[in-house]
Enzyme design. Structure first.
Site, short mmCIF file in Angstrom:
data_model
loop_
_atom_site.label_atom_id
_atom_site.label_comp_id
_atom_site.label_asym_id
_atom_site.label_seq_id
_atom_site.Cartn_x
_atom_site.Cartn_y
_atom_site.Cartn_z
N GLU A 135 43.49 21.45 28.35
CA GLU A 135 43.72 22.19 29.60
C GLU A 135 43.72 23.69 29.39
O GLU A 135 43.20 24.46 30.20
CB GLU A 135 45.06 21.76 30.21
CG GLU A 135 45.43 22.46 31.50
CD GLU A 135 44.64 21.98 32.70
OE1 GLU A 135 43.68 22.68 33.08
OE2 GLU A 135 44.96 20.91 33.23
N ALA A 140 44.68 29.38 30.27
CA ALA A 140 46.04 29.29 29.71
C ALA A 140 46.78 28.09 30.30
O ALA A 140 46.32 26.97 30.18
CB ALA A 140 46.78 30.60 29.92
N LEU A 142 47.32 27.38 33.51
CA LEU A 142 46.98 26.99 34.88
C LEU A 142 46.36 25.59 34.91
O LEU A 142 45.53 25.25 34.07
CB LEU A 142 45.98 27.99 35.48
CG LEU A 142 46.47 29.43 35.66
CD1 LEU A 142 45.38 30.28 36.31
CD2 LEU A 142 47.73 29.48 36.50
N GLY A 194 47.23 45.67 25.13
CA GLY A 194 47.05 44.35 24.53
C GLY A 194 46.30 43.36 25.41
O GLY A 194 46.25 42.16 25.09
N ASP A 208 32.93 35.02 26.49
CA ASP A 208 34.08 34.11 26.60
C ASP A 208 34.15 33.48 27.99
O ASP A 208 34.48 32.30 28.13
CB ASP A 208 35.38 34.89 26.31
CG ASP A 208 36.56 33.96 26.15
OD1 ASP A 208 36.49 33.03 25.31
OD2 ASP A 208 37.58 34.14 26.85
N LYS A 212 34.06 29.38 29.26
CA LYS A 212 35.01 28.79 30.20
C LYS A 212 34.33 28.14 31.40
O LYS A 212 34.67 27.02 31.80
CB LYS A 212 36.01 29.86 30.67
CG LYS A 212 36.92 30.37 29.56
CD LYS A 212 37.84 31.47 30.05
CE LYS A 212 38.76 31.96 28.95
NZ LYS A 212 39.67 33.04 29.42
#
Length: 346
Positions: A135, A140, A142, A194, A208, A212
């Protein structure tokens, strides 16, 4: 045991008693590894003392030996947690599942590789009757993949996916404005806070995000490869090809006016810039778009992610999942939720 792993251990310590009392599930850690050392024992390890225990271990980190030990111990209800971003660890997933050990991981390498590997791991998980959960690959903590699974399993069909899937890029374009600092300065600020990787190009390149949206498209039932996802890069070639991060910022500074013109034009039309991944009709596109006030992405703030699912059932008003899509705390919480869910299945 890196950033996510250490946060996960903290959350296990904080919640272990409640989980045992309310759910009857006792979480026991028998093995740990970082990039240098590993520790595995037939007896339960003390999670509150894991750092010195691991540091004092004389056993070098070796994923092959770690798996051998897991198989030898043959614990009932074993779960392997991969909190890395490594391309090496997923190579062992098949072996782990084949030995009836469940997996939970935020590592998206396996499920965004070739489609045959994606479907092969899912099939092996089903064949062996051991859960394989990922998941946290996409957003993250969600509940995106589980939502898609529920829709598909209940007979719905996904017609279109639209998503903002990068918390770092979301923060950048939620902060950047026509009257504010230059785009390069906003990116530097995001890096300082960050939100981005040490090299912001890893976020801004769209690579990235492609991983996803590829996973989401596959979960929606499409047999697609990464080549079916087209990226319209935010960055010009000079930025992408810069030899260092410092050189990248020099080149990005030269391109500030282009970004300023884009945001100024958008704001004049009462629109906002969003880095959007979409998938429809077997093809995916990732690009920077100006969205109007009535679009779900318009109201995004901070580093939030948002996934908009259009389906046969949700055709007039799409199903929307929104929230923090990055960060060690929320990712670790998502992994912990999967561990608890797996424990309930096995």
């Amino acid at each position: 045991v890196g950033l996510i792993g250490s946060k996960l251990i903290e959350q296990i310590i904080q919640n272990a008693a409640r989980i045992k009392d309310s759910l009857g599930i006792e979480l026991i850690i028998n093995g740990l590894s970082n990039s240098r050392k590993m520790l595995i024992s037939a007896d339960a390890l003390d999670p509150g003392n894991y750092a010195p225990l691991l540091e004092s271990s004389k056993t070098p980190a070796n994923i092959n030996q770690l798996i051998e030990k897991m198989v030898d111990y043959n614990f009932t209800h074993s779960i392997f947690i991969d909190n890395t971003a490594s391309a090496e660890v997923p190579r062992f997933y098949e072996r782990i599942l084949d030995n009836n050990i469940s997996i939970s991981t935020p590592n998206k390498v396996a499920m965004s590789s070739e489609f045959n590997q994606f479907i092969g791991l899912k099939s092996l998980s089903k064949k062996r009757g051991v859960p394989f959960k990922y998941e946290t690959n996409v957003a993250a903590g969600l509940p995106v993949i589980s939502t898609l699974e529920n829709l598909i399993n209940s007979g719905d069909q996904i017609s279109k996916i639209e998503a903002v899937l990068s918390g770092s890029v979301s923060y950048i374009f939620n902060t950047f404005s026509a009257n504010g600092p230059d785009f390069s300065e906003v990116v530097k600020e995001a890096q300082t806070l960050g939100f981005t990787e040490p090299d912001p190009r890893e976020d801004l390149s769209g690579a990235d995000v492609r991983r996803k949206i590829l996973i989401l498209a596959r979960e929606a039932g499409s047999e697609v490869e990464s080549t079916d996802i087209e990226i319209h890069s935010i960055l010009n070639d000079a930025c992408l090809n810069a030899q260092s991060v410092e050189d990248f910022y020099v080149e990005l500074g030269k391109d500030n006016q282009r970004f300023r013109s884009s945001v100024t034009s958008a704001e004049k039309e009462n629109k906002r810039l969003r880095f959007i991944a979409s998938f429809e009709g077997g093809k995916g596109v990732i690009s920077l778009k100006a969205v109007p006030v009535n679009h779900p992405f318009y109201a995004l703030s901070g580093s939030d992610n948002m996934i908009v699912l259009h389906s046969n059932r949700y055709n007039r008003t799409p199903l929307v999942v929104r929230g923090p899509g990055a960060g060690a705390d929320v990712t670790a919480a998502g992994v912990l939720a999967e561990i608890i869910g797996i424990a309930g299945l096995i």
